[in-house]
Design a protein around this motif. Structure first.
Motif, short mmCIF file in Angstrom:
data_model
loop_
_atom_site.label_atom_id
_atom_site.label_comp_id
_atom_site.label_asym_id
_atom_site.label_seq_id
_atom_site.Cartn_x
_atom_site.Cartn_y
_atom_site.Cartn_z
N GLU A 1 36.22 14.42 130.89
CA GLU A 1 37.33 15.25 130.45
C GLU A 1 38.59 15.05 131.30
O GLU A 1 39.70 15.24 130.81
CB GLU A 1 36.93 16.74 130.52
N GLU A 2 38.41 14.67 132.55
CA GLU A 2 39.54 14.54 133.48
C GLU A 2 40.34 13.26 133.30
O GLU A 2 41.42 13.14 133.86
CB GLU A 2 39.05 14.60 134.93
N THR A 3 39.83 12.30 132.57
CA THR A 3 40.48 11.00 132.48
C THR A 3 40.64 10.55 131.04
O THR A 3 39.98 11.07 130.13
CB THR A 3 39.66 9.94 133.27
N THR A 4 41.51 9.58 130.86
CA THR A 4 41.69 9.00 129.53
C THR A 4 40.79 7.78 129.35
O THR A 4 40.68 7.26 128.24
CB THR A 4 43.16 8.57 129.31
N HIS A 5 40.18 7.31 130.43
CA HIS A 5 39.26 6.17 130.34
C HIS A 5 37.98 6.60 129.65
O HIS A 5 37.52 7.73 129.80
CB HIS A 5 38.91 5.64 131.74
N GLN A 6 37.41 5.69 128.90
CA GLN A 6 36.14 5.98 128.22
C GLN A 6 34.98 5.54 129.09
O GLN A 6 34.81 4.36 129.35
CB GLN A 6 36.08 5.27 126.86
N PHE A 7 34.21 6.50 129.57
CA PHE A 7 32.99 6.20 130.31
C PHE A 7 31.82 6.29 129.33
O PHE A 7 31.90 6.95 128.31
CB PHE A 7 32.77 7.20 131.45
N TYR A 8 30.75 5.66 129.68
CA TYR A 8 29.56 5.71 128.83
C TYR A 8 28.43 6.40 129.59
O TYR A 8 27.45 5.79 129.96
CB TYR A 8 29.17 4.30 128.37
N PHE A 9 28.63 7.69 129.80
CA PHE A 9 27.63 8.48 130.50
C PHE A 9 26.47 8.78 129.56
O PHE A 9 26.63 8.85 128.35
CB PHE A 9 28.24 9.79 131.01
N ARG A 10 25.33 9.02 130.13
CA ARG A 10 24.11 9.29 129.36
C ARG A 10 24.23 10.61 128.64
O ARG A 10 24.51 11.65 129.24
CB ARG A 10 22.91 9.31 130.32
N SER B 1 28.52 17.30 135.59
CA SER B 1 29.43 16.44 136.36
C SER B 1 29.95 15.28 135.51
O SER B 1 31.12 14.91 135.60
CB SER B 1 28.74 15.92 137.61
N TYR B 2 29.10 14.69 134.68
CA TYR B 2 29.53 13.58 133.82
C TYR B 2 30.53 14.05 132.77
O TYR B 2 31.55 13.41 132.52
CB TYR B 2 28.34 12.92 133.14
#
Length: 184
Positions: free
Chosen positions: A129-138, A123-124
């Motif tokens: 992959e769906e967004t251009t924002h940078q998330f900091y998932f584990r 899910s993370y």
């Protein structure tokens, strides 16, 4: 007695399936898990390189892949594979595994190394992959999952072991398919 023992053991050699890697022995180089395998192939470096490129193009079938280096002596790729570990009517337990795969060519042989292995929950990864924002998932390293067994899920027993088994199966499938490309 020796004759009967040999007659009994010889057919087992043909039916026994060898695996290159096992979850019982995870190879560490420093703090990094690195799987390696040596192919004896009796072909030239150029032919081995062509067979590897054909395998990477048509036989590997990853989620995605990128060439990092492609020379006469070696090929290095960054690969992302999706591992479906369990699925049921109401749930899917999957991980995305990212790793570097390196082939070094010699006359009559080829060395394979799989390193820099990381895992991210399905899910993370898909949300990233769906967004251009940078998330900091584990993101988990191979050592954290395969050696230290740090990955846990609330309703999944032995989650680290299940991810490890799925990854090892994928790496063994790569070695098996490479052996087929080399004709071994």
């Amino acid at each position: 007695m020796l004759f009967f023992t040999l007659v009994w053991l010889i057919p087992l050699k043909g039916f026994g399936q060898t695996v290159a890697f096992s979850a019982d022995s995870i190879p560490l180089v420093g703090e990094d898990v690195v799987f390696s395998f040596h192919f004896e192939n009796n072909i030239s470096k150029e032919d081995a390189r062509l067979k590897i490129n054909t395998f990477l193009d048509r036989g590997m079938d990853p989620y995605s892949g990128t060439f990092l280096k492609n020379t006469d002596d070696s090929v290095v790729c960054r690969v992302v594979d999706y591992l479906e570990i369990e699925s049921g009517m109401f749930h899917v337990f999957g991980m995305y595994m990212t790793y570097h795969i390196k082939f070094v060519f010699h006359d009559a042989s080829c060395d394979l190394a799989i390193s820099q292995i990381t895992f991210m929950e399905k899910s993370y990864f898909e949300r990233q992959e769906e967004t251009t924002h940078q998330f900091y998932f584990r993101e988990y390293t191979a050592k954290e999952i395969m050696v230290d067994k740090l990955y846990r899920l609330l309703l999944k027993r032995d989650a680290s072991e299940k991810v490890t088994d799925a990854a090892i199966n994928r790496f063994n499938m790569i070695v098996k398919n490479m052996g087929s490309h080399f004709g071994t």
